[in-house]
Scaffold this active site. Structure first.
Site, PDB file in Angstrom:
ATOM      1  N   CYS A  86       0.762  -1.135   0.087  1.00 41.80           N
ATOM      2  CA  CYS A  86       0.026   0.062  -0.086  1.00 41.80           C
ATOM      3  C   CYS A  86       1.021   1.359   0.085  1.00 41.80           C
ATOM      4  O   CYS A  86       1.622   1.565  -0.924  1.00 41.80           O
ATOM      5  CB  CYS A  86      -0.914  -0.085   1.092  1.00 41.80           C
ATOM      6  SG  CYS A  86      -2.366   1.062   0.936  1.00 41.80           S
ATOM      7  N   HIS A 206      -3.547  -4.677  -0.079  1.00 47.57           N
ATOM      8  CA  HIS A 206      -3.208  -5.326   1.135  1.00 47.57           C
ATOM      9  C   HIS A 206      -3.111  -6.871   1.022  1.00 47.57           C
ATOM     10  O   HIS A 206      -4.164  -7.675   1.286  1.00 47.57           O
ATOM     11  CB  HIS A 206      -3.828  -5.088   2.254  1.00 47.57           C
ATOM     12  CG  HIS A 206      -3.788  -3.504   2.740  1.00 47.57           C
ATOM     13  ND1 HIS A 206      -3.137  -3.120   3.588  1.00 47.57           N
ATOM     14  CD2 HIS A 206      -4.534  -2.591   2.338  1.00 47.57           C
ATOM     15  CE1 HIS A 206      -2.927  -1.903   3.829  1.00 47.57           C
ATOM     16  NE2 HIS A 206      -3.797  -1.444   3.027  1.00 47.57           N
ATOM     17  N   GLU A 208      -1.927  -8.902   3.320  1.00 50.38           N
ATOM     18  CA  GLU A 208      -2.279  -9.675   4.578  1.00 50.38           C
ATOM     19  C   GLU A 208      -3.574  -9.698   4.931  1.00 50.38           C
ATOM     20  O   GLU A 208      -4.121 -10.395   5.902  1.00 50.38           O
ATOM     21  CB  GLU A 208      -1.450  -8.690   5.627  1.00 50.38           C
ATOM     22  CG  GLU A 208      -1.827  -7.355   5.993  1.00 50.38           C
ATOM     23  CD  GLU A 208      -1.613  -6.293   5.083  1.00 50.38           C
ATOM     24  OE1 GLU A 208      -1.850  -5.210   5.369  1.00 50.38           O
ATOM     25  OE2 GLU A 208      -1.298  -6.673   3.737  1.00 50.38           O
TER      26      GLU A 208
END
Length: 231
Positions: A86, A206, A208
């Site tokens: 990001c 993202h 994650e």
């Protein structure tokens, strides 16, 4: 009996990001997450991640204050693997409309701009990335975004059209991108290779927060970028 050492992923502490989710990603991959603001650790680590939640200007200020900007540039110059997420992807460029007058890491040419197209900002939620032909690491799929800024698809890298007069950009053997459309198209991921290794993995989304897709993407990067492949 000697213990098997868990491989580590060094996560750069910028002071502007919540690191709980990237720590959890490292643990899901069987890695030991090490959060640091020590430039020497960033230079030496086998794998490094520059996370990204916050604003361009304050993040760059923290990196410069601690000498982490020089450590990141040194690492890339040596062809050692580093990922950015990001804002962590955006910091690799020259500048951003989010913080006019603030210089980025200048490892890739171009300026980060506010997303256009008239849709609500920030973009929050799932969207699809589409890698260009020739991508070796990136795959098409649905991922999670939280962004108001991005790099336009008009940006060029290794084809000789980029203006490199303002900075000594590192050279890569190849660079491939993935794109996403939210109102207009932008670059949602970048893979940059040198000596048959993916030195850079930069994600505007993202990983994650992107479930098995994000985990598998990072697993591929870790495997392909491993020093063990060069033996």
């Amino acid at each position: 009996m000697s213990q098997i050492r868990t491989p580590s992923l060094v996560i750069i502490e910028t002071g502007v990001a919540n690191l709980a989710s990237v720590r959890a990603l490292a643990e899901r991959l069987g890695l030991q997450p090490i959060v640091t603001s020590d430039p020497e650790e960033v230079v030496r680590a086998p794998f490094v991640l520059l996370p990204g939640v916050g604003a361009f200007g304050p993040a760059m200020h923290k990196l410069r204050e601690r000498g982490l900007d020089a450590a990141i540039r040194s690492r890339v110059a040596e062809g050692r693997p580093i990922a950015g997420i990001c804002l962590g992807m955006q910091l690799f460029f020259e500048a951003s409309e989010e913080s006019e007058g603030v210089q980025g890491l200048r490892l890739l040419p171009g300026k980060v701009k506010r997303l256009s197209g008239g849709l609500p900002l920030p973009q929050l939620g799932w969207n699809r990335i589409e890698p260009e032909p020739g991508s070796r690491l990136l795959l098409a799929g649905w991922v999670y975004f939280a962004n108001s800024y991005g790099v336009g698809i008009e940006q060029k890298f290794n084809d000789g059209t980029a203006d490199t007069s303002k900075a000594a950009f590192p050279r890569f053997d190849s660079i491939s991108i993935a794109t996403t459309t939210y109102g207009s198209a932008f670059i949602s991921a970048i893979e940059a290779w040198r000596d048959d290794r993916p030195v850079l993995l930069l994600c505007q989304f993202h990983p994650e927060l992107s479930g098995s897709f994000g985990k598998n993407l990072f697993a591929r990067w870790l495997e392909l970028a491993s020093e063990r492949r060069r033996v």
